[in-house]
Structure formats: structure tokens, C-alpha cells
Design a protein around this motif. Structure first.
Motif, PDB file in Angstrom:
ATOM      1  N   GLU A 166       0.833  -1.208   0.000  1.00 59.86           N
ATOM      2  CA  GLU A 166       0.000   0.000   0.000  1.00 59.86           C
ATOM      3  C   GLU A 166       0.868   1.258   0.000  1.00 59.86           C
ATOM      4  N   MET A 167       0.464   2.254  -0.794  1.00 58.47           N
ATOM      5  CA  MET A 167       1.149   3.534  -0.840  1.00 58.47           C
ATOM      6  C   MET A 167       0.549   4.475   0.206  1.00 58.47           C
ATOM      7  N   LEU A 168       1.414   5.152   0.972  1.00 57.92           N
ATOM      8  CA  LEU A 168       0.977   5.994   2.077  1.00 57.92           C
ATOM      9  C   LEU A 168       1.658   7.354   1.989  1.00 57.92           C
ATOM     10  N   ASN A 169       0.980   8.383   2.509  1.00 60.30           N
ATOM     11  CA  ASN A 169       1.558   9.718   2.616  1.00 60.30           C
ATOM     12  C   ASN A 169       2.198   9.880   3.993  1.00 60.30           C
ATOM     13  N   VAL A 170       3.454  10.346   4.029  1.00 58.79           N
ATOM     14  CA  VAL A 170       4.165  10.548   5.292  1.00 58.79           C
ATOM     15  C   VAL A 170       3.799  11.925   5.827  1.00 58.79           C
ATOM     16  N   MET A 171       3.198  11.956   7.020  1.00 55.14           N
ATOM     17  CA  MET A 171       2.798  13.214   7.645  1.00 55.14           C
ATOM     18  C   MET A 171       3.793  13.659   8.711  1.00 55.14           C
ATOM     19  N   GLU A 172       4.496  12.701   9.315  1.00 60.18           N
ATOM     20  CA  GLU A 172       5.467  13.031  10.360  1.00 60.18           C
ATOM     21  C   GLU A 172       6.541  11.958  10.357  1.00 60.18           C
ATOM     22  N   GLU A 173       7.809  12.350  10.280  1.00 60.09           N
ATOM     23  CA  GLU A 173       8.906  11.411  10.213  1.00 60.09           C
ATOM     24  C   GLU A 173       9.156  10.754  11.563  1.00 60.09           C
ATOM     25  N   ASP A 174       9.962   9.691  11.518  1.00 64.06           N
ATOM     26  CA  ASP A 174      10.359   8.986  12.738  1.00 64.06           C
ATOM     27  C   ASP A 174      11.224   9.906  13.594  1.00 64.06           C
ATOM     28  N   LYS A 175      10.809  10.105  14.857  1.00 68.76           N
ATOM     29  CA  LYS A 175      11.527  10.985  15.773  1.00 68.76           C
ATOM     30  C   LYS A 175      12.588  10.245  16.578  1.00 68.76           C
ATOM     31  N   GLY A 176      12.842   9.004  16.196  1.00 67.96           N
ATOM     32  CA  GLY A 176      13.815   8.214  16.942  1.00 67.96           C
ATOM     33  C   GLY A 176      13.193   7.151  17.814  1.00 67.96           C
ATOM     34  N   ASP A 177      11.853   7.113  17.902  1.00 67.47           N
ATOM     35  CA  ASP A 177      11.182   6.109  18.721  1.00 67.47           C
ATOM     36  C   ASP A 177      10.697   4.930  17.908  1.00 67.47           C
ATOM     37  N   GLY A 178      10.999   4.901  16.595  1.00 71.80           N
ATOM     38  CA  GLY A 178      10.605   3.767  15.770  1.00 71.80           C
ATOM     39  C   GLY A 178       9.216   3.871  15.179  1.00 71.80           C
ATOM     40  N   TRP A 179       8.544   5.044  15.283  1.00 70.76           N
ATOM     41  CA  TRP A 179       7.189   5.205  14.768  1.00 70.76           C
ATOM     42  C   TRP A 179       7.136   6.445  13.872  1.00 70.76           C
ATOM     43  N   MET A 180       6.266   6.403  12.884  1.00 75.10           N
ATOM     44  CA  MET A 180       6.042   7.549  12.012  1.00 75.10           C
ATOM     45  C   MET A 180       4.549   7.674  11.730  1.00 75.10           C
ATOM     46  N   ARG A 181       4.096   8.906  11.496  1.00 73.32           N
ATOM     47  CA  ARG A 181       2.669   9.144  11.244  1.00 73.32           C
ATOM     48  C   ARG A 181       2.443   9.219   9.742  1.00 73.32           C
ATOM     49  N   GLU A 187      -7.647   7.735   6.654  1.00 74.01           N
ATOM     50  CA  GLU A 187      -7.245   7.347   7.995  1.00 74.01           C
ATOM     51  C   GLU A 187      -5.820   7.819   8.245  1.00 74.01           C
ATOM     52  N   GLU A 188      -5.577   8.298   9.440  1.00 75.41           N
ATOM     53  CA  GLU A 188      -4.268   8.831   9.794  1.00 75.41           C
ATOM     54  C   GLU A 188      -3.878   8.278  11.147  1.00 75.41           C
ATOM     55  N   GLY A 189      -2.613   7.895  11.284  1.00 74.71           N
ATOM     56  CA  GLY A 189      -2.145   7.371  12.554  1.00 74.71           C
ATOM     57  C   GLY A 189      -0.700   6.922  12.443  1.00 74.71           C
ATOM     58  N   TYR A 190      -0.231   6.268  13.489  1.00 73.68           N
ATOM     59  CA  TYR A 190       1.167   5.864  13.576  1.00 73.68           C
ATOM     60  C   TYR A 190       1.329   4.408  13.150  1.00 73.68           C
ATOM     61  N   ILE A 191       2.481   4.117  12.529  1.00 69.91           N
ATOM     62  CA  ILE A 191       2.871   2.752  12.139  1.00 69.91           C
ATOM     63  C   ILE A 191       4.357   2.601  12.425  1.00 69.91           C
ATOM     64  N   PRO A 192       4.879   1.341  12.558  1.00 72.64           N
ATOM     65  CA  PRO A 192       6.326   1.146  12.756  1.00 72.64           C
ATOM     66  C   PRO A 192       7.110   1.598  11.531  1.00 72.64           C
ATOM     67  N   SER A 193       8.197   2.316  11.761  1.00 71.53           N
ATOM     68  CA  SER A 193       9.003   2.825  10.645  1.00 71.53           C
ATOM     69  C   SER A 193       9.638   1.697   9.843  1.00 71.53           C
ATOM     70  N   SER A 194       9.907   0.558  10.520  1.00 70.59           N
ATOM     71  CA  SER A 194      10.567  -0.548   9.821  1.00 70.59           C
ATOM     72  C   SER A 194       9.627  -1.306   8.893  1.00 70.59           C
ATOM     73  N   TYR A 195       8.315  -0.979   8.945  1.00 71.70           N
ATOM     74  CA  TYR A 195       7.360  -1.700   8.120  1.00 71.70           C
ATOM     75  C   TYR A 195       7.171  -1.050   6.753  1.00 71.70           C
ATOM     76  N   VAL A 196       7.807   0.083   6.507  1.00 71.53           N
ATOM     77  CA  VAL A 196       7.613   0.790   5.251  1.00 71.53           C
ATOM     78  C   VAL A 196       8.958   1.196   4.682  1.00 71.53           C
ATOM     79  N   LYS A 197       8.950   1.508   3.392  1.00 66.49           N
ATOM     80  CA  LYS A 197      10.128   2.016   2.700  1.00 66.49           C
ATOM     81  C   LYS A 197       9.789   3.402   2.165  1.00 66.49           C
ATOM     82  N   VAL A 198      10.524   4.398   2.643  1.00 67.91           N
ATOM     83  CA  VAL A 198      10.248   5.781   2.240  1.00 67.91           C
ATOM     84  C   VAL A 198      10.811   6.012   0.841  1.00 67.91           C
ATOM     85  N   ASN A 199       9.960   6.543  -0.040  1.00 67.50           N
ATOM     86  CA  ASN A 199      10.401   6.824  -1.402  1.00 67.50           C
ATOM     87  C   ASN A 199      11.292   8.057  -1.406  1.00 67.50           C
ATOM     88  N   PRO A 200      12.369   8.022  -2.209  1.00 68.56           N
ATOM     89  CA  PRO A 200      13.273   9.179  -2.220  1.00 68.56           C
ATOM     90  C   PRO A 200      12.623  10.395  -2.877  1.00 68.56           C
TER      91      PRO A 200
END
Length: 560
Positions: A525-540, A547-560
Motif C-alpha cells: 500500500e502507498m501511504l503519505n508521510v505526515m510526520e517522520e520517525d523521531k527516533g522512537d521507531g514510529w512515524m505518522r 485514515e491517519e495514525g502511527y505505524i512502525p518505521s521498519s514496516y515501510v520504505k520511504v520513497n526518495p
């Protein structure tokens, strides 16, 4: 009865029999080796199975607080220990049977070879003596024939009238010499015969019986050692049966100690929000003018939507689809008026037209609207009481693990320093001082953080009752205060705080967002990044559905 006495003439049979016994030992060694391979393969498959179903990750660790999840983990651990016992069986069989029997087989082969060589040597000596005897016998026979001929020739010469006395004397001397030589050969033959008989007697009554008896003893020792190997095959497994039984008992006890009621209570404690249920919907008497409702029921939602927790997925209330009717004629009751009159009131028609034409376009922009989230604070005071306590406790547990690692490191450094002080040739104790100082500072920092979070947790536990009261006031008081706002105020709010995505990412794995503030995503699934990982392993992130919320940063690959 023994081999030397009863099997003195069965050397070839004894040779084949002992060789067959050695082949049996070799076959048993190969059999045990294949058994160890089976055990090792079985243990490897059990370990792979246990590892496959063992839970990993923070969510799985949270599930393990439930007794049925924890029991399954215990079963996997016991199965892993069981696999270790199967490996121990294979190892003991390899070292106790295969290695030892292989070494013994080499020794007994060498011993058998020595015995057969001795028997062969004795046989060759006897055969050599017999050949010498035959040679002496033939020489004696030949010399006796020559002596007999010489004697007959001497007698013939003596009786010959024409022979001179000299001829007669020569013939007698020749006959006497031949007879003397024949007597010597006869004596040699007699001596060799006596010697051979003695050697033959020793061969059949002493040498061969001793050799065959040694081979009999060797074969009996081989049989006894093989019998011990047979018993070891069973004893090795019997030794680990108590531990295997404990593993099986552990599996049974893991199933027995499951407490379904306790799991249900734990689930409640983990996920209850701490908010009160909505109150009853009050009757609005239009004869007395419009009275603002004080309930936040989903049937008549308030204009200001109170959120029970941040980043909620399913608690967005739709704006009311009706508007207050126009003032009623004096003396009339609202229920006595026909419905068509209410619907044909100017204000009602205006609101209906607005809902029909403008509201759909507003709804399409909702997916870009950022939820009004409380600002995250270090003490998690922006969260509801129950969630705050959970987050504080989780933070304390995390710091406690780091503190334990730091303490272990400090102890290791102290021990190493002591070793260096006792044995200076192993290292310089002063070289460890920077690490010891850094570790001590880290320990102090972690202890201070634990004390800080424990004080916040104590405050959260002590203020739970007052927090519930404040939440109830917020739910009822704010609604009552905002009921007097114009009906278009909510629609204006829909356009506030529109946040643009800062990037895009693709989901690498499926994630079930079951806890507060998280959302579920599917692989690919393609997702829009609203808030980057702050060092706690989660991103919004923001889904295409809004729907908007937090997911584990390791579960996605950020497109360059």
C-alpha cells in the motif's frame, strides 16, 4: 572345550569366523552413525519449528502478557529444550559408541592380524622343516643305493678270476666308502626325522592351540564389547528420559496454568480508555426556544466533537443534517405541526440546499485535514489516564533493561580491572578507567530517568480519579458551552489546519494497528508521510481512505 583343542585343524574356518565378527562391529558402527544423523535432523527440525512460531517484536511481547500466549511460548521453549536432548543423545551415541567402537575395532583388527601372522609363521616353519626332512631322506636313499651297488661290484670283482688283487682291493675300498657315506646320510635322516616330529608335536599341541585360544579370547572380548555397545544404545537414551519427561511435564503445566478470566481482565486493563459512557439525550422543547443538548450521544452529536483519544480512526461524527426550525406560531405545539411545514421553512430549505451542494465538496477535503492532536509531552500527560500509565510503565521497563545492561557492563569492567591488577602482564588497569567512568555516568543518568518516570507514574496513578472527573466535565461542559455557536461554524473548521504530506512511502509488510493511535496497513500500500520517525521507531502516515495514525518505521520504505 576351546578352539586350540577341538578346532586345531580348522584354521581357515577360524579366519572366516573372526573376520565375520569384525564385519558385524563395523556394521553396528554404521548403524549407530545413521541413527545419530536421524536424531540430529529431528532436533534441527524441532528447533526450526520452535523458532518459526516463536513471537518477535513489541506487539508479540505485549501479547505474551496473556497466559494463553505465554503458555504457548513456554511450550515452544520446552520443545527447544526437548530438541537439545535429542542432540545430546546423538552426541553421546557418536562419542560413546561410534568413536569408541571404531577405535576398538582398529585394535582388534591389529590383534587378529598378529595372531594370524603367528599361525602362518609356525606353519611355514613346520613346512620348512618337513622339506628339509624330505631332502635328507632322499639323500639317504640315494646314498644307500650307491653303497649297495658298490658292495655288489666289490663282491663281483672279488669273484672274478681275471681281476687282480689290486682291483679287488680298490673295489672293496670304494664299497666301504659308499657304505660309510650311506650310514652318515642315514644318521642325518634319523636326526632330521626326530627334529621334525618334535616340531610337529609342538606345532599341533602347543603353538597352534595357543594361537587359536588367543583368537578365541579375542573373539569373545569382541562379542562382549559389542554387547556393551548394544546396551549403550539404550542406556544413552534412558539417561535423558528424566529431562525429556520434565520437558513434557512443562508443556502440560503450561496448558494447565492458563487462566482465561485473568486474560480477560488483563485485556480490559490494557485497552480501557477510562472515559465515562455518554449520558442520556435530553428532550429539546422547541416551545421554549432551542435548548442546547448536553449529551455527546452519536444520535445527536455536538457541534464540537470531543475525541476520547488521539488519532482515532472511527470516531469522527458527521455534522447534523438538520437545522433548527423557524419560530413557531404562538400557541402551537411542535408535534402538532405537519412535517411538510417544518421542511418548507426558509431556514430548513437553506440548510438542506447547503448539505446537498456544498457539504459533499467539503467532505472530499477531509482527507487532507490534520486531526487536532494534543502535543506530545515527555510525561505523556497528553494521553488519557489509562494510556498514560501504560506508556509510562513501558518507558520504565525499557530504561530498566538498559540499566541492567549497564550494570552488567560495569561489573564486567570491575572484574577485568581486578584481573589486570593481579596479572599486570595481561593488561593495564588504568586503560579501563575511561570506560568505567563512562559506564558510571550512564548508570547515574538511567537511575535518574527511572526515578523521574516513576514519579510521573505515581502521579498518574494517584490522579486517576480526578482525571476522570475532569474528562467528564470536558465531555459535558464544553458541549453545552458550544451549542450556542452558529451551525456553519463546524463547516468552517473543516478547512482549518490542512497539513500537506512531507513524502510518500510503500508498505513492506502488513501491520494490524490494534492499539490507540495506530492504523492498519497492508503490504504494497502507498501511504503519505505526515510526520517522520523521531527516533522512537514510529512515524505518522495518511492512507488514501483518509485514515491517519502511527505505524512502525521498519514496516515501510520511504520513497526518495
Amino acid at each position: 572345550m576351546d578352539w586350540g583343542t577341538d578346532l586345531w585343524d580348522q584354521c581357515d574356518i577360524i579366519d572366516k569366523h573372526t573376520l565375520s565378527g569384525l564385519d558385524l562391529v563395523d556394521r553396528y558402527i554404521k548403524f549407530v552413525k545413521e541413527r545419530t544423523e536421524i536424531e540430529q535432523g529431528y532436533a534441527k527440525q524441532l528447533r526450526s519449528l520452535s523458532k518459526k512460531y516463536a513471537k518477535r517484536g513489541s506487539k508479540e511481547e505485549q501479547d505474551c502478557k496473556f497466559s494463553n500466549h505465554a503458555s504457548f511460548q513456554e511450550i515452544l521453549n520446552e520443545l527447544n529444550d526437548y530438541a537439545g536432548q535429542r542432540e545430546l543423545i546423538a552426541e553421546n551415541m557418536m562419542t560413546g559408541i561410534c568413536v569408541e567402537l571404531t577405535k576398538y575395532l582398529q585394535d582388534i583388527k591389529s590383534e587378529r592380524k598378529t595372531h594370524l601372522a603367528d599361525a602362518k609363521k609356525a606353519q611355514q616353519n613346520l613346512e620348512g622343516s618337513f622339506k628339509h626332512l624330505e631332502s635328507t631322506k632322499k639323500r639317504f636313499a640315494k646314498e644307500w643305493v650307491e653303497a649297495d651297488k658298490a658292495t655288489q661290484q666289490a663282491d663281483k670283482t672279488e669273484n672274478d678270476l681275471n681281476a687282480t688283487k689290486l682291483d679287488v682291493e680298490k673295489a672293496k675300498q670304494h664299497a666301504h666308502a659308499r657304505t660309510h657315506t650311506a650310514e652318515e646320510c642315514r644318521n642325518d635322516y634319523a636326526a632330521e626325522l626326530q627334529k621334525y616330529n618334535k616340531e610337529q608335536n609342538n606345532f599341533y599341541y602347543t603353538d597352534i592351540p595357543q594361537i587359536f585360544n588367543k583368537m578365541q579370547d579375542m573373539d569373545e572380548r569382541r562379542i562382549r564389547r559389542l554387547a556393551e555397545g548394544y546396551c549403550q544404545f539404550s542406556d544413552i537414551e534412558k539417561k535423558v528420559l528424566p529431562i525429556i519427561s520434565k520437558c513434557l511435564e512443562g508443556i502440560s503445566s503450561a496448558g494447565v496454568k492458563i487462566q482465561e478470566k485473568q486474560d480477560s481482565l488483563l485485556f480490559i486493563e490494557q485497552h480501557k480508555s477510562g472515559f465515562e459512557r455518554p449520558g442520556d439525550v435530553e428532550f429539546e422543547d422547541y416551545t421554549q426556544g432551542i435548548k442546547p443538548a448536553t449529551s455527546d450521544s452519536s444520535l445527536n452529536p455536538p457541534k464540537v466533537r470531543t475525541k476520547l483519544w488521539p488519532f482515532s480512526k472511527k470516531h469522527k461524527f458527521a455534522p447534523p443534517s438538520f437545522s433548527p426550525p423557524s419560530p413557531l406560531p404562538p400557541g402551537s405545539h411542535p408535534l402538532s405541526l405537519p412535517l411538510s411545514k417544518l421542511q418548507r421553512s426558509p431556514l430548513s430549505l437553506c440548510v438542506r440546499e447547503f448539505n446537498r451542494s456544498v457539504k459533499p465538496r467539503i467532505s472530499t477535503l477531509k482527507i487532507f485535514r490534520r486531526p487536532r492532536l494534543p502535543t506530545a509531552t515527555e510525561d505523556f500527560s497528553h494521553l488519557p489516564p489509562e494510556q498514560r500509565k501504560k506508556r509510562l510503565q513501558a518507558k520504565i521497563d525499557e530504561i530498566a533493561k538498559e540499566l541492567q545492561k549497564a550494570q552488567d557492563q560495569s561489573e564486567a569492567l570491575d572484574k577485568m580491572k581486578g584481573v589486570y591488577e593481579q596479572n599486570p602482564q595481561m593488561g593495564d588497569p588504568s586503560s579501563l578507567e575511561p570506560q568505567i567512568t563512562e559506564t558510571a555516568q550512564n548508570l547515574g543518568r538511567l537511575k535518574g530517568e527511572i526515578a523521574k518516570y516513576e514519579s510521573w507514574l505515581s502521579e498518574a496513578v494517584g490522579g486517576e480519579e480526578s482525571s476522570n472527573t475532569i474528562n467528564n466535565n470536558i465531555q459535558h461542559g464544553v458541549v453545552a458551552a458550544d451549542q450556542t455557536h452558529n451551525i456553519y461554524t463546524e463547516f468552517d473548521d473543516e478547512f482549518d489546519d490542512i497539513e500537506a504530506p512531507i513524502g510518500q512511502c510503500a508498505a513492506l509488510y502488513t501491520f494490524e494497528g490494534n492499539s490507540e493511535g495506530t492504523i492498519s496497513i497492508t503490504e504494497g500500500e502507498m501511504l503519505n508521510v505526515m510526520e517522520e520517525d523521531k527516533g522512537d521507531g514510529w512515524m505518522r502516515v495518511l492512507r488514501a481512505s483518509g485514515e491517519e495514525g502511527y505505524i512502525p518505521s521498519s514496516y515501510v520504505k520511504v520513497n526518495p
